[in-house]
Design a protein around this motif. Structure first.
Motif, PDB file in Angstrom:
ATOM      1  N   ASN A  35     -38.505 -40.258  23.058  1.00  0.00           N
ATOM      2  CA  ASN A  35     -39.189 -39.325  23.947  1.00  0.00           C
ATOM      3  C   ASN A  35     -38.270 -38.434  24.771  1.00  0.00           C
ATOM      4  OD1 ASN A  35     -41.621 -40.415  23.136  1.00  0.00           O
ATOM      5  ND2 ASN A  35     -41.608 -41.942  24.745  1.00  0.00           N
ATOM      6  N   GLU A  36     -37.109 -38.931  25.131  1.00  0.00           N
ATOM      7  CA  GLU A  36     -36.276 -38.154  26.050  1.00  0.00           C
ATOM      8  C   GLU A  36     -34.864 -38.014  25.511  1.00  0.00           C
ATOM      9  OE1 GLU A  36     -35.973 -37.549  30.746  1.00  0.00           O
ATOM     10  OE2 GLU A  36     -35.521 -39.581  30.098  1.00  0.00           O
ATOM     11  N   LEU A  37     -34.573 -36.833  25.029  1.00  0.00           N
ATOM     12  CA  LEU A  37     -33.235 -36.512  24.557  1.00  0.00           C
ATOM     13  C   LEU A  37     -32.435 -35.862  25.676  1.00  0.00           C
ATOM     14  CD1 LEU A  37     -31.284 -36.348  22.176  1.00  0.00           C
ATOM     15  CD2 LEU A  37     -32.313 -34.160  21.580  1.00  0.00           C
ATOM     16  N   ILE A  38     -33.087 -35.015  26.444  1.00  0.00           N
ATOM     17  CA  ILE A  38     -32.443 -34.311  27.556  1.00  0.00           C
ATOM     18  C   ILE A  38     -33.075 -34.781  28.853  1.00  0.00           C
ATOM     19  CG2 ILE A  38     -32.284 -32.070  28.699  1.00  0.00           C
ATOM     20  CD1 ILE A  38     -31.777 -30.780  26.108  1.00  0.00           C
ATOM     21  N   SER A  39     -32.226 -35.055  29.845  1.00  0.00           N
ATOM     22  CA  SER A  39     -32.741 -35.345  31.180  1.00  0.00           C
ATOM     23  C   SER A  39     -32.280 -34.230  32.104  1.00  0.00           C
ATOM     24  CB  SER A  39     -32.270 -36.715  31.673  1.00  0.00           C
ATOM     25  OG  SER A  39     -30.868 -36.763  31.697  1.00  0.00           O
ATOM     26  N   GLY A  40     -33.005 -34.028  33.193  1.00  0.00           N
ATOM     27  CA  GLY A  40     -32.661 -32.892  34.030  1.00  0.00           C
ATOM     28  C   GLY A  40     -32.939 -33.075  35.499  1.00  0.00           C
ATOM     29  N   PHE A  41     -32.181 -32.323  36.278  1.00  0.00           N
ATOM     30  CA  PHE A  41     -32.393 -32.149  37.706  1.00  0.00           C
ATOM     31  C   PHE A  41     -32.708 -30.664  37.859  1.00  0.00           C
ATOM     32  CE2 PHE A  41     -29.464 -35.646  37.108  1.00  0.00           C
ATOM     33  CZ  PHE A  41     -30.093 -36.646  37.819  1.00  0.00           C
ATOM     34  N   TYR A  42     -33.990 -30.328  37.797  1.00  0.00           N
ATOM     35  CA  TYR A  42     -34.404 -28.947  37.625  1.00  0.00           C
ATOM     36  C   TYR A  42     -34.176 -28.093  38.865  1.00  0.00           C
ATOM     37  CZ  TYR A  42     -36.146 -30.993  33.430  1.00  0.00           C
ATOM     38  OH  TYR A  42     -36.212 -31.668  32.253  1.00  0.00           O
ATOM     39  N   ASN A  43     -34.263 -28.673  40.074  1.00  0.00           N
ATOM     40  CA  ASN A  43     -33.957 -27.898  41.283  1.00  0.00           C
ATOM     41  C   ASN A  43     -32.506 -27.453  41.285  1.00  0.00           C
ATOM     42  OD1 ASN A  43     -36.445 -27.821  42.445  1.00  0.00           O
ATOM     43  ND2 ASN A  43     -36.047 -29.364  43.990  1.00  0.00           N
ATOM     44  N   ALA A  44     -31.627 -28.292  40.757  1.00  0.00           N
ATOM     45  CA  ALA A  44     -30.198 -27.969  40.706  1.00  0.00           C
ATOM     46  C   ALA A  44     -29.823 -27.230  39.426  1.00  0.00           C
ATOM     47  CB  ALA A  44     -29.377 -29.254  40.825  1.00  0.00           C
ATOM     48  N   GLY A  45     -30.714 -27.158  38.464  1.00  0.00           N
ATOM     49  CA  GLY A  45     -30.421 -26.477  37.208  1.00  0.00           C
ATOM     50  C   GLY A  45     -29.428 -27.239  36.341  1.00  0.00           C
ATOM     51  N   ILE A  46     -29.528 -28.558  36.333  1.00  0.00           N
ATOM     52  CA  ILE A  46     -28.596 -29.387  35.560  1.00  0.00           C
ATOM     53  C   ILE A  46     -29.361 -30.158  34.495  1.00  0.00           C
ATOM     54  CG2 ILE A  46     -26.998 -31.341  35.661  1.00  0.00           C
ATOM     55  CD1 ILE A  46     -26.398 -30.493  38.560  1.00  0.00           C
ATOM     56  N   LEU A  47     -28.902 -30.034  33.251  1.00  0.00           N
ATOM     57  CA  LEU A  47     -29.455 -30.796  32.135  1.00  0.00           C
ATOM     58  C   LEU A  47     -28.326 -31.604  31.519  1.00  0.00           C
ATOM     59  CD1 LEU A  47     -31.539 -28.002  30.348  1.00  0.00           C
ATOM     60  CD2 LEU A  47     -32.338 -29.672  32.025  1.00  0.00           C
ATOM     61  N   THR A  48     -28.642 -32.796  31.048  1.00  0.00           N
ATOM     62  CA  THR A  48     -27.629 -33.614  30.386  1.00  0.00           C
ATOM     63  C   THR A  48     -28.174 -34.155  29.072  1.00  0.00           C
ATOM     64  OG1 THR A  48     -28.301 -35.614  31.565  1.00  0.00           O
ATOM     65  CG2 THR A  48     -26.499 -34.350  32.533  1.00  0.00           C
TER      66      THR A  48
END
Length: 125
Positions: A35-48
């Motif tokens: 289900n989750e390949l990419i995780s993110g901190f969307y307020n900071a604009g960071i994807l991993t």
């Protein structure tokens, strides 16, 4: 505000990636990755993304780890337009006043591999 919608954004982005990513990359995913390949901190604009998730038939261990930057670049070329389209479509629906948004995509290996993360910038709008 974007973190209020984090789960919706994450689900939509990951579902879109699973639908649009070429089969050659989907086939390399470890069996447990669903289900989750990419995780993110969307307020900071960071994807991993962790490249070790692509370890079906030892792909990460045998190939990707030895030529890490090459495989990160290759995957990035597929992911960047998917991420850009998906986030643009969603964020414009959430907030009409959002006029600029960029994300930084970090592609990393396993922690014990001590590999430096490869970083890419993606301009959403």
């Amino acid at each position: 505000m974007l973190n209020l919608y984090r789960q919706i954004i994450s689900n939509t982005l990951n579902n879109t990636i699973f639908e649009e990513l070429p089969e050659e990359w989907i086939e390399r995913l470890s069996p447990g990755i669903r289900n989750e390949l990419i995780s993110g901190f969307y307020n900071a604009g960071i994807l991993t993304i962790n490249m070790s998730d692509f370890n079906r038939e030892d792909f990460y261990d045998r190939e990707a780890k030895q030529n890490f930057e090459h495989y990160c670049e290759n995957l990035y070329l597929y992911l960047a337009p998917i991420i850009q389209r998906c986030l643009r479509r969603m964020f414009l629906g959430f907030n009409d006043n959002l006029t600029e948004y960029k994300v930084v995509l970090f592609m990393e290996g396993r922690e014990e591999d001590h590999m430096e993360a490869v970083k890419y910038s993606i301009e959403v709008f």
